[in-house]
Design a protein around this motif. Structure first.
Motif, PDB file in Angstrom:
ATOM      1  N   GLY A 182       0.819  -1.209   0.000  1.00 38.19           N
ATOM      2  CA  GLY A 182       0.000   0.000   0.000  1.00 38.19           C
ATOM      3  C   GLY A 182       0.847   1.251   0.000  1.00 38.19           C
ATOM      4  N   GLY A 183       0.202   2.394  -0.136  1.00 39.04           N
ATOM      5  CA  GLY A 183       0.941   3.653  -0.223  1.00 39.04           C
ATOM      6  C   GLY A 183       0.862   4.506   1.011  1.00 39.04           C
ATOM      7  N   CYS A 184       0.454   3.901   2.127  1.00 39.90           N
ATOM      8  CA  CYS A 184       0.237   4.678   3.351  1.00 39.90           C
ATOM      9  C   CYS A 184       1.511   4.920   4.143  1.00 39.90           C
ATOM     10  CB  CYS A 184      -0.794   3.948   4.221  1.00 39.90           C
ATOM     11  SG  CYS A 184      -1.048   4.665   5.861  1.00 39.90           S
ATOM     12  N   TRP A 185       2.459   3.981   4.101  1.00 39.53           N
ATOM     13  CA  TRP A 185       3.610   4.044   4.987  1.00 39.53           C
ATOM     14  C   TRP A 185       4.544   5.186   4.605  1.00 39.53           C
ATOM     15  CZ3 TRP A 185       3.420   1.167   9.228  1.00 39.53           C
ATOM     16  CH2 TRP A 185       2.602   0.040   9.224  1.00 39.53           C
ATOM     17  N   SER A 186       4.895   6.009   5.594  1.00 39.95           N
ATOM     18  CA  SER A 186       5.812   7.131   5.340  1.00 39.95           C
ATOM     19  C   SER A 186       6.830   7.234   6.460  1.00 39.95           C
ATOM     20  CB  SER A 186       5.038   8.449   5.216  1.00 39.95           C
ATOM     21  OG  SER A 186       4.318   8.723   6.405  1.00 39.95           O
ATOM     22  N   ALA A 187       8.053   7.628   6.094  1.00 45.15           N
ATOM     23  CA  ALA A 187       9.133   7.765   7.075  1.00 45.15           C
ATOM     24  C   ALA A 187       8.965   9.040   7.882  1.00 45.15           C
ATOM     25  CB  ALA A 187      10.485   7.756   6.368  1.00 45.15           C
ATOM     26  N   SER A 188       9.350   8.985   9.162  1.00 40.97           N
ATOM     27  CA  SER A 188       9.213  10.141  10.047  1.00 40.97           C
ATOM     28  C   SER A 188      10.291  10.119  11.115  1.00 40.97           C
ATOM     29  CB  SER A 188       7.832  10.136  10.700  1.00 40.97           C
ATOM     30  OG  SER A 188       7.700  11.192  11.643  1.00 40.97           O
ATOM     31  N   THR A 189      10.601  11.292  11.614  1.00 41.19           N
ATOM     32  CA  THR A 189      11.469  11.449  12.788  1.00 41.19           C
ATOM     33  C   THR A 189      10.817  12.381  13.811  1.00 41.19           C
ATOM     34  OG1 THR A 189      12.662  13.268  11.700  1.00 41.19           O
ATOM     35  CG2 THR A 189      13.591  11.051  11.472  1.00 41.19           C
ATOM     36  N   ASN A 190       9.490  12.528  13.708  1.00 42.18           N
ATOM     37  CA  ASN A 190       8.784  13.494  14.562  1.00 42.18           C
ATOM     38  C   ASN A 190       8.853  13.139  16.037  1.00 42.18           C
ATOM     39  OD1 ASN A 190       8.039  15.066  12.398  1.00 42.18           O
ATOM     40  ND2 ASN A 190       6.046  14.073  12.130  1.00 42.18           N
ATOM     41  N   VAL A 191       8.880  11.847  16.345  1.00 42.69           N
ATOM     42  CA  VAL A 191       8.901  11.406  17.745  1.00 42.69           C
ATOM     43  C   VAL A 191      10.252  10.757  18.026  1.00 42.69           C
ATOM     44  CG1 VAL A 191       7.820   9.925  19.471  1.00 42.69           C
ATOM     45  CG2 VAL A 191       6.406  11.061  17.745  1.00 42.69           C
ATOM     46  N   ALA A 192      10.904  11.213  19.074  1.00 46.54           N
ATOM     47  CA  ALA A 192      12.223  10.690  19.413  1.00 46.54           C
ATOM     48  C   ALA A 192      12.129   9.254  19.916  1.00 46.54           C
ATOM     49  CB  ALA A 192      12.872  11.569  20.474  1.00 46.54           C
ATOM     50  N   GLY A 193      13.287   8.578  19.882  1.00 48.11           N
ATOM     51  CA  GLY A 193      13.356   7.225  20.384  1.00 48.11           C
ATOM     52  C   GLY A 193      13.321   6.169  19.309  1.00 48.11           C
ATOM     53  N   TYR A 194      13.457   6.584  18.037  1.00 49.08           N
ATOM     54  CA  TYR A 194      13.410   5.598  16.956  1.00 49.08           C
ATOM     55  C   TYR A 194      14.730   4.847  16.855  1.00 49.08           C
ATOM     56  CZ  TYR A 194      15.250   9.877  14.791  1.00 49.08           C
ATOM     57  OH  TYR A 194      15.951  11.039  14.527  1.00 49.08           O
ATOM     58  N   TYR A 195      14.637   3.645  16.290  1.00 53.88           N
ATOM     59  CA  TYR A 195      15.826   2.832  16.043  1.00 53.88           C
ATOM     60  C   TYR A 195      16.380   3.207  14.676  1.00 53.88           C
ATOM     61  CZ  TYR A 195      18.930  -1.199  16.070  1.00 53.88           C
ATOM     62  OH  TYR A 195      20.040  -1.999  16.073  1.00 53.88           O
ATOM     63  N   GLY A 196      17.678   3.465  14.599  1.00 53.84           N
ATOM     64  CA  GLY A 196      18.287   3.825  13.319  1.00 53.84           C
ATOM     65  C   GLY A 196      18.013   5.271  12.964  1.00 53.84           C
TER      66      GLY A 196
END
Length: 477
Positions: free
Chosen positions: A359-373
């Motif tokens: 699907g086309g819904c998934w998008s990358a974000s860095t809005n919330v801290a604590g992500y891996y990578g």
């Protein structure tokens, strides 16, 4: 042997006694008088670099031929680390008491750290003038490290005795606050190079080496150790890597910029996450000078060894990178053992694992801290599956535990469905997790028996509408 006339003899009984028999402190009603532990470190049992020399008179620092970094430090520092020690009682405060010969322009500092209940070491804390050091947390296993500072001519001090007293002064609720997720900031990176030189922890730099330097000893790992690691991602190539902190620099040596101002050793007025060299270079902070009165030639907050710089990250020149300081969450200082499949395929060995989006819904974000990578993927919930699929390959049937990593926020799904399948196409589980909680860490989904071949874990968007599900990373162990 150097003449004693060239140094000033100082019997440095650093700090005041924690308890004095001549004038005992009167205990307050209802309070138990704390009892100090006392021990002496054996000088011959520590480990340091070659310029630390044992003599009949003690441990002497002679850094005549030590590598001098490109920043041109005038004052060189030699580190000498004693073995970890398990005490009979819990302590949260250490009082160093030294006997040493220290000439003008020289110095002796004492670094201490404690192992937490999770098995990780806290950051090092330093006693510069013999004051008692409050540890970030309380514990029974402690370690001591000497930092011997030479004068501008390369003459160093000599230490005859290292004695410490340990005391439990506060309650656990007084421990320093720890973030729920490892701290991450974008900083300017420079290539270290210096092949053949020796890092601050004694590692001899080799061609295509892999490590980083940070401008503070607080996060400096042992030689060959991984107590303090960073995950570095370069947005322009999409590449990420995890490596250890084996050197101190660039520019400053007491700038733990990732810490809050109440903890930060120097430059407490700067925003958390901003290196002093960056503030000096870009904004004229501190008159545009670093800790040693020099004018930084760049805003660097991290140095990266050649193998990490060129090969692992694909850097061709100094540039901005995203750095996650993995030990800052207060959990284990190294990533848990296992195969990690990130949401960014550039970070994956795709012969072992990769992510596939539907699907086309998934998008990358860095809005919330604590992500891996370098980021995470988010998708709005709806009555359709369109999953993010984490594939992983097993050469033979095996029982594996699956962990998931996500970022938490109030708009996350409270029943995000992770669907687990084996390579034969059999659904093993549908695990619903509340992604409003426990972000920035590994969360165990469960343990299952998988078949040989390509198995998968899918995060579906099919759950209660009006929220988001987050696909960041999974771990197979």
């Amino acid at each position: 042997m150097r003449s004693k006339s060239r140094s000033v003899l100082m019997t440095m009984m650093l700090g005041v006694a924690l308890a004095s028999p001549e004038s005992p402190a009167a205990p307050r009603e209802g309070l138990e008088v704390p009892v100090a532990l006392d021990w002496t470190e054996a000088l011959e049992r520590g480990e340091g670099t070659g310029e630390l020399v044992h003599t009949r008179e003690g441990l002497r620092y002679e850094p005549y031929a030590v590598m001098r970094r490109a920043e041109g430090l005038r004052q060189l520092t030699g580190l000498y680390t004693f073995p970890a020690r398990t005490l009979a009682r819990t302590v949260d405060t250490l009082q160093p008491r030294l006997q040493a010969q220290v000439g003008p322009g020289m110095g002796v500092e004492v670094d201490v750290r404690v192992r937490t209940a999770s098995g990780a070491w806290t950051e090092w804390r330093t006693s510069e003038a013999g004051e008692a050091v409050r540890l970030p947390q309380a514990g029974t296993e402690v370690q001591v490290r000497l930092a011997l500072l030479a004068d501008e001519h390369g003459r160093g001090p000599q230490v005859q005795e290292v004695r410490l007293e340990g005391l439990l002064e506060g309650a656990p609720e007084h421990d320093e606050p720890r973030p729920l997720a490892a701290l991450a900031y974008r900083v300017f990176a420079t290539r270290e190079g210096l092949v053949g030189g020796t890092t601050a922890n004694g590692h001899v730099i080799k061609s295509n080496d892999r490590f980083v330097a940070l401008p503070s000893r607080r996060g400096l790992a042992s030689n060959g150790g991984s107590e303090y690691q960073v995950r570095v991602c370069y947005p322009k190539t999409g590449k990420c890597t995890t490596t250890s902190v084996w050197d101190v620099g660039p520019w400053n040596t007491k700038d733990d910029y990732w810490n809050v101002s109440s903890v930060r050793e120097m430059w407490k007025t700067l925003p958390q996450g901003k290196p002093e060299a960056q503030a000096a270079y870009q904004e004229g902070f501190n008159g545009g000078l670093d800790q040693f009165g020099r004018r930084p030639a760049n805003p660097a907050g991290i140095d990266i060894a050649d193998g990490t710089f060129w090969t692992d990250l694909g850097l061709s020149n100094n540039d901005w990178v995203d750095v996650t300081y993995l030990w800052t969450s207060g959990g284990g200082t190294t990533p848990a053992p296992g195969l990690v499949i990130d949401n960014n395929n550039a970070s994956n060995d795709q012969t072992k694992g990769y992510i596939e989006l539907t699907g086309g819904c998934w998008s990358a974000s860095t809005n919330v801290a604590g992500y891996y990578g370098s980021n995470y993927l988010a998708c709005a919930t709806a009555s359709v599956s369109e999953p993010a699929t984490f594939w992983f390959y097993l050469p033979a049937a095996a029982t594996k535990t699956i962990d998931a990593w996500w970022t938490s926020a109030s708009d996350r799904a409270t029943a995000a469905p992770f669907v687990v399948w084996n390579a034969s196409g059999t659904q093993l589980a549908n695990v619903k997790v509340n992604q409003q909680l426990n972000g920035g860490r590994w969360n165990t989904l469960g343990t299952w028996s998988f078949t040989a071949g390509w198995n998968k874990v899918q995060l579906s968007r099919w759950t209660t509408a009006g929220a988001y599900v987050v696909a960041d990373a999974i771990q197979v162990r």
